[in-house]
Design an enzyme around this catalytic site. Structure first.
Site, PDB file in Angstrom:
ATOM      1  N   ASP A  98       0.750  -1.049   0.078  1.00  0.00           N
ATOM      2  CA  ASP A  98       0.017  -0.009   0.038  1.00  0.00           C
ATOM      3  C   ASP A  98       0.795   1.251   0.151  1.00  0.00           C
ATOM      4  O   ASP A  98       0.597   2.097  -0.766  1.00  0.00           O
ATOM      5  CB  ASP A  98      -0.800   0.063   1.146  1.00  0.00           C
ATOM      6  CG  ASP A  98      -0.428  -0.118   2.416  1.00  0.00           C
ATOM      7  OD1 ASP A  98       0.773  -0.320   2.612  1.00  0.00           O
ATOM      8  OD2 ASP A  98      -1.087  -0.305   3.482  1.00  0.00           O
ATOM      9  N   PHE A 150      -0.145  11.325   7.774  1.00  0.00           N
ATOM     10  CA  PHE A 150      -0.767  10.127   7.942  1.00  0.00           C
ATOM     11  C   PHE A 150      -2.080   9.991   7.134  1.00  0.00           C
ATOM     12  O   PHE A 150      -3.194  10.923   7.286  1.00  0.00           O
ATOM     13  CB  PHE A 150      -1.192   9.714   9.586  1.00  0.00           C
ATOM     14  CG  PHE A 150      -1.426   8.157   9.632  1.00  0.00           C
ATOM     15  CD1 PHE A 150      -0.384   7.323   9.790  1.00  0.00           C
ATOM     16  CD2 PHE A 150      -2.740   7.818   9.590  1.00  0.00           C
ATOM     17  CE1 PHE A 150      -0.717   5.961   9.913  1.00  0.00           C
ATOM     18  CE2 PHE A 150      -2.901   6.362   9.551  1.00  0.00           C
ATOM     19  CZ  PHE A 150      -2.041   5.457   9.786  1.00  0.00           C
TER      20      PHE A 150
HETATM   21  P1  IMP Z   1       7.541   0.987   6.777  1.00  0.00           P
HETATM   22  O1  IMP Z   1       7.758  -0.138   7.368  1.00  0.00           O
HETATM   23  O2  IMP Z   1       7.390   2.162   7.772  1.00  0.00           O
HETATM   24  O3  IMP Z   1       7.689   1.307   5.290  1.00  0.00           O
HETATM   25  O4  IMP Z   1       5.710   0.796   6.763  1.00  0.00           O
HETATM   26  C1  IMP Z   1       4.797   0.591   6.055  1.00  0.00           C
HETATM   27  C2  IMP Z   1       3.685   0.366   6.711  1.00  0.00           C
HETATM   28  O5  IMP Z   1       2.801   1.293   7.462  1.00  0.00           O
HETATM   29  C3  IMP Z   1       2.477   0.348   5.303  1.00  0.00           C
HETATM   30  O6  IMP Z   1       2.354  -0.984   4.852  1.00  0.00           O
HETATM   31  C4  IMP Z   1       1.396   0.835   6.190  1.00  0.00           C
HETATM   32  O7  IMP Z   1       0.473  -0.334   6.818  1.00  0.00           O
HETATM   33  C5  IMP Z   1       1.794   1.232   7.444  1.00  0.00           C
HETATM   34  N1  IMP Z   1       1.718   2.854   7.150  1.00  0.00           N
HETATM   35  C6  IMP Z   1       2.808   4.096   6.968  1.00  0.00           C
HETATM   36  N2  IMP Z   1       2.370   5.101   6.583  1.00  0.00           N
HETATM   37  C7  IMP Z   1       1.011   5.072   6.740  1.00  0.00           C
HETATM   38  C8  IMP Z   1      -0.110   5.914   6.437  1.00  0.00           C
HETATM   39  O8  IMP Z   1      -0.067   7.269   6.255  1.00  0.00           O
HETATM   40  N3  IMP Z   1      -1.537   5.503   6.569  1.00  0.00           N
HETATM   41  C9  IMP Z   1      -1.906   4.328   7.148  1.00  0.00           C
HETATM   42  N4  IMP Z   1      -0.629   3.167   7.087  1.00  0.00           N
HETATM   43  C10 IMP Z   1       0.738   3.904   7.006  1.00  0.00           C
HETATM   44 MG    MG Z   2       0.848  -2.289   5.605  1.00  0.00          MG
END
Ligand code: IMP
Ligand code: MG
Length: 178
Positions: A98, A150
């Site tokens: 996503d 977010f």
């Molecule tokens: P990362 O490991 O920090 O890149 O985490 C990514 C995951 O965090 C994504 O798959 C989402 O599930 C969650 N995430 C990160 N940013 C957002 C946001 O703005 N809205 C909703 N979920 C988010």
């Molecule tokens: Mg995710």
């Protein structure tokens, strides 16, 4: 309490981005057979739209993971809550996610999947927040870059809610952290 902003990315902008990514992917994988891996739950909506626009043969599978990040790149670890049904050895894998935020989840997941000896691994992300990176990671196919906010909608949730919104909005929380 939380509330959601006006639309910041419309369903039309998302659809245009999905079409563009699907064209690129279809071109890049001509003559190949893909294993498309959707990362639950956030990627479910994007995956459903994307795969119907890709015109190469494919198998669809899902994983659910959560990442732990404790400050150093190499110690990032991924916990697999639901694993693949298919063996990916020798396969061309496209991970569908996503949003890329810190990049930790994807970096760890790719390391885990490379250990299974696929022919190739690429990543398609609906959204990308490059300003939030903690590790050096770049998705191969990025739909739309977003600012450091977010966001919810189009599969993205806050506490499990808002995944069904067809457009993307910013989540605003009073007196609390997300
Ligand atoms: P990362 O490991 O920090 O890149 O985490 C990514 C995951 O965090 C994504 O798959 C989402 O599930 C969650 N995430 C990160 N940013 C957002 C946001 O703005 N809205 C909703 N979920 C988010
Ligand atoms: Mg995710």
């Amino acid at each position: 309490m939380e509330r959601i902003s006006d639309v910041i990315i419309s369903r039309d902008e998302i659809a245009a981005a999905v079409n563009r990514l699907a064209r690129e992917i279809s071109e890049d994988y001509q003559g190949k057979e893909l294993v498309v891996i959707g990362i639950l739950k956030g990627a479910a909506v994007f995956l459903a739209d994307l795969i119907r626009k890709i015109d190469c043969p494919m198998i669809m599978d899902f994983m659910q993971v959560s990442s732990y990040y404790n400050g150093t790149v190499s110690s990032g670890n991924v916990r697999i809550k639901k694993d693949l049904d298919y063996d990916i050895s020798g396969k061309d894998v496209l991970i569908v996610e996503d949003i890329i935020d810190s990049g930790v989840t994807m970096q760890c997941l790719i390391r885990e999947l490379f250990a299974r000896n696929p022919n190739s691994i690429k990543v398609a992300a609906a959204f990308d927040k490059p300003s939030r990176r903690k590790v050096d990671f770049k998705a191969d196919y990025v739909g739309i870059e977003v600012p450091d906010e977010f966001i919810v909608g189009y599969g993205l949730d806050y506490a499990g809610k808002y995944r069904n919104l067809p457009d993307v909005c910013v989540l605003e929380v009073d007196g609390g952290d997300k």
